[in-house]
Write a protein that holds these residues in place. Structure first.
Motif, PDB file in Angstrom:
ATOM      1  N   GLY A  40      77.744  11.639  54.022  1.00  0.00           N
ATOM      2  CA  GLY A  40      77.396  10.407  53.305  1.00  0.00           C
ATOM      3  C   GLY A  40      77.192  10.727  51.823  1.00  0.00           C
ATOM      4  O   GLY A  40      76.618  11.763  51.479  1.00  0.00           O
ATOM      5  N   LYS A  41      77.666   9.817  50.968  1.00  0.00           N
ATOM      6  CA  LYS A  41      77.647  10.092  49.532  1.00  0.00           C
ATOM      7  C   LYS A  41      76.686   9.162  48.804  1.00  0.00           C
ATOM      8  O   LYS A  41      76.641   7.963  49.067  1.00  0.00           O
ATOM      9  N   ARG A  46      75.712  13.093  44.488  1.00  0.00           N
ATOM     10  CA  ARG A  46      74.556  13.381  45.346  1.00  0.00           C
ATOM     11  C   ARG A  46      74.912  13.058  46.795  1.00  0.00           C
ATOM     12  O   ARG A  46      75.863  12.336  47.058  1.00  0.00           O
ATOM     13  N   TRP A  56      74.779   2.287  57.936  1.00  0.00           N
ATOM     14  CA  TRP A  56      75.686   2.940  56.974  1.00  0.00           C
ATOM     15  C   TRP A  56      77.004   2.173  57.029  1.00  0.00           C
ATOM     16  O   TRP A  56      77.699   2.215  58.042  1.00  0.00           O
ATOM     17  N   ASP A 100      69.187   0.319  43.883  1.00  0.00           N
ATOM     18  CA  ASP A 100      68.272   0.786  44.924  1.00  0.00           C
ATOM     19  C   ASP A 100      67.437  -0.336  45.519  1.00  0.00           C
ATOM     20  O   ASP A 100      67.072  -1.284  44.831  1.00  0.00           O
ATOM     21  N   ILE A 111      73.060   1.735  47.109  1.00  0.00           N
ATOM     22  CA  ILE A 111      74.426   1.197  47.092  1.00  0.00           C
ATOM     23  C   ILE A 111      75.297   2.086  46.214  1.00  0.00           C
ATOM     24  O   ILE A 111      74.875   2.489  45.123  1.00  0.00           O
ATOM     25  N   THR A 141      63.628  14.398  49.280  1.00  0.00           N
ATOM     26  CA  THR A 141      64.372  13.421  48.484  1.00  0.00           C
ATOM     27  C   THR A 141      63.739  13.332  47.097  1.00  0.00           C
ATOM     28  O   THR A 141      62.577  13.714  46.911  1.00  0.00           O
TER      29      THR A 141
HETATM   30  C1  BT5 Z   1      72.444   5.883  46.509  1.00  0.00           C
HETATM   31  O1  BT5 Z   1      72.714   7.010  45.803  1.00  0.00           O
HETATM   32  O2  BT5 Z   1      71.362   5.374  46.652  1.00  0.00           O
HETATM   33  C2  BT5 Z   1      73.679   5.291  47.205  1.00  0.00           C
HETATM   34  C3  BT5 Z   1      73.676   5.569  48.674  1.00  0.00           C
HETATM   35  C4  BT5 Z   1      74.855   4.906  49.368  1.00  0.00           C
HETATM   36  C5  BT5 Z   1      74.997   5.371  50.804  1.00  0.00           C
HETATM   37  C6  BT5 Z   1      76.044   4.573  51.542  1.00  0.00           C
HETATM   38  S1  BT5 Z   1      75.989   4.830  53.269  1.00  0.00           S
HETATM   39  C7  BT5 Z   1      77.481   4.000  53.489  1.00  0.00           C
HETATM   40  C8  BT5 Z   1      78.376   4.400  52.324  1.00  0.00           C
HETATM   41  N1  BT5 Z   1      79.144   5.593  52.635  1.00  0.00           N
HETATM   42  C9  BT5 Z   1      78.787   6.639  51.857  1.00  0.00           C
HETATM   43  O3  BT5 Z   1      79.262   7.792  51.926  1.00  0.00           O
HETATM   44  N2  BT5 Z   1      77.809   6.238  50.994  1.00  0.00           N
HETATM   45  C10 BT5 Z   1      77.489   4.834  51.145  1.00  0.00           C
HETATM   46  P1  BT5 Z   1      71.697   7.729  44.818  1.00  0.00           P
HETATM   47  O4  BT5 Z   1      70.996   6.718  43.942  1.00  0.00           O
HETATM   48  O5  BT5 Z   1      72.502   8.795  44.154  1.00  0.00           O
HETATM   49  O6  BT5 Z   1      70.618   8.363  45.774  1.00  0.00           O
HETATM   50  C11 BT5 Z   1      70.853   9.590  46.415  1.00  0.00           C
HETATM   51  C12 BT5 Z   1      69.519  10.327  46.512  1.00  0.00           C
HETATM   52  O7  BT5 Z   1      68.674   9.628  47.434  1.00  0.00           O
HETATM   53  C13 BT5 Z   1      69.681  11.736  47.077  1.00  0.00           C
HETATM   54  O8  BT5 Z   1      69.838  12.685  46.035  1.00  0.00           O
HETATM   55  C14 BT5 Z   1      68.375  11.954  47.843  1.00  0.00           C
HETATM   56  O9  BT5 Z   1      67.352  12.437  46.984  1.00  0.00           O
HETATM   57  C15 BT5 Z   1      67.988  10.560  48.271  1.00  0.00           C
HETATM   58  N3  BT5 Z   1      68.392  10.266  49.655  1.00  0.00           N
HETATM   59  C16 BT5 Z   1      69.392  10.807  50.396  1.00  0.00           C
HETATM   60  N4  BT5 Z   1      69.475  10.227  51.609  1.00  0.00           N
HETATM   61  C17 BT5 Z   1      68.488   9.297  51.635  1.00  0.00           C
HETATM   62  C18 BT5 Z   1      68.059   8.361  52.611  1.00  0.00           C
HETATM   63  N5  BT5 Z   1      68.666   8.242  53.798  1.00  0.00           N
HETATM   64  N6  BT5 Z   1      67.007   7.559  52.283  1.00  0.00           N
HETATM   65  C19 BT5 Z   1      66.382   7.646  51.084  1.00  0.00           C
HETATM   66  N7  BT5 Z   1      66.751   8.506  50.121  1.00  0.00           N
HETATM   67  C20 BT5 Z   1      67.787   9.320  50.396  1.00  0.00           C
END
Ligand code: BT5
Length: 249
Positions: A40-41, A46, A56, A100, A111, A141
């Motif tokens: 997951g990205k 990150r 997801w 967020d 997102i 996190t």
């Molecule tokens: C985000 O990135 O908030 C965007 C996340 C989007 C995920 C969805 S899932 C479906 C789709 N397919 C994908 O591959 N991605 C999208 P960002 O603002 O960069 O936040 C990432 C940071 O949040 C990481 O560096 C961690 O510190 C933290 N993190 C990782 N997993 C988490 C979780 N499940 N819940 C809360 N924080 C998390």
């Protein structure tokens, strides 16, 4: 918008999967859901922890807007989901610009927008959405994480979550196409956790290094964040900065 929903048990990333479909002409409204993601990205390279129990998913859109306004879609989705979760489950979800979902100072979801442009138009835009619902939360996190189940003290059926989320998204996306961004800006002002009248720290997105204090004034029509830094007014883009909560004094 009519949805065409494909559900997978396991994918590396729903965004990566749907991008291939988008390139081969899949229609707007295509949705990919995975019960678990192995890669997951998040933004800026990150990673996003995506074990079983969470929501997801990725939605394919083809909005007739200029690429520089793509940030509006991220905000539209955050605001739409926050509102739907508040109304349906009564959890006080707020939005943190740009992408967020928060409950207090804990991150509930995020997102990730990816897009492709042709002749200065958006050919496709993929909105990847991750919301912690019943899943175990990652330990390390950047900010503390929370889930819907943790906030409610009970599990939430994922089918119910997707029904509520996708209904709200379709409704608000259609309203955006018909009316523009004004109603999103108004709702954002009510839901934003970056309240005006207090100092926020502007951080470098890659390193998290703090380099200025600002006051948030509002959201521009472009989806940029309007802030005051010292005597000057600036419009910030998500690529340039992250806003961190106030430093404890
Ligand atoms: C985000 O990135 O908030 C965007 C996340 C989007 C995920 C969805 S899932 C479906 C789709 N397919 C994908 O591959 N991605 C999208 P960002 O603002 O960069 O936040 C990432 C940071 O949040 C990481 O560096 C961690 O510190 C933290 N993190 C990782 N997993 C988490 C979780 N499940 N819940 C809360 N924080 C998390």
């Amino acid at each position: 918008m009519r949805y065409r929903i494909l559900i997978f048990d396991l994918l590396s990333s729903t965004n990566d999967y749907i991008k291939d479909l988008a390139e081969s002409g899949a229609p707007e409204g295509t949705v990919i859901i995975a019960w678990e993601q192995t890669a997951g990205k998040g933004r800026l390279g990150r990673s996003w922890a995506s074990p079983r129990g969470g929501a997801w998913f990725s939605v394919l859109l083809r909005p007739p807007i200029l690429p520089e306004r793509a940030g509006c879609i991220s905000i539209l989705i955050a605001v739409s989901l926050a509102r739907a979760i508040r109304e349906h489950w009564g959890v006080p979800v707020g939005v943190k610009w740009p992408n967020d979902l928060y409950v207090q100072y804990a991150k509930l979801g995020g997102i990730l927008i990816e897009l492709s442009c042709r002749s200065e138009k958006i050919a496709w835009l993929v909105a990847g959405i991750g919301v912690n619902v019943n899943n175990e939360l990652p330990k390390e996190t950047r900010v503390p994480a929370t889930s819907l189940a943790r906030e409610l003290g009970r599990a939430v059926p994922l089918e119910e979550f997707f029904d509520v989320a996708l209904t709200a998204l379709a409704h608000d996306y259609e309203r955006f196409l018909a009316e523009g961004f004004g109603f999103v800006q108004a709702r954002w002002s009510e839901l934003s956790i970056l309240r005006p009248g207090r100092a926020w720290t502007v951080c470098q997105p890659q390193t998290g290094e703090a380099h200025a204090q600002c006051e948030v004034l509002g959201l521009a029509e472009s989806g940029r964040l309007i802030v005051r830094m010292g005597e000057k007014i600036w419009e910030l883009t998500a690529e340039e900065v992250t806003l961190c909560p106030p430093q404890p004094s």
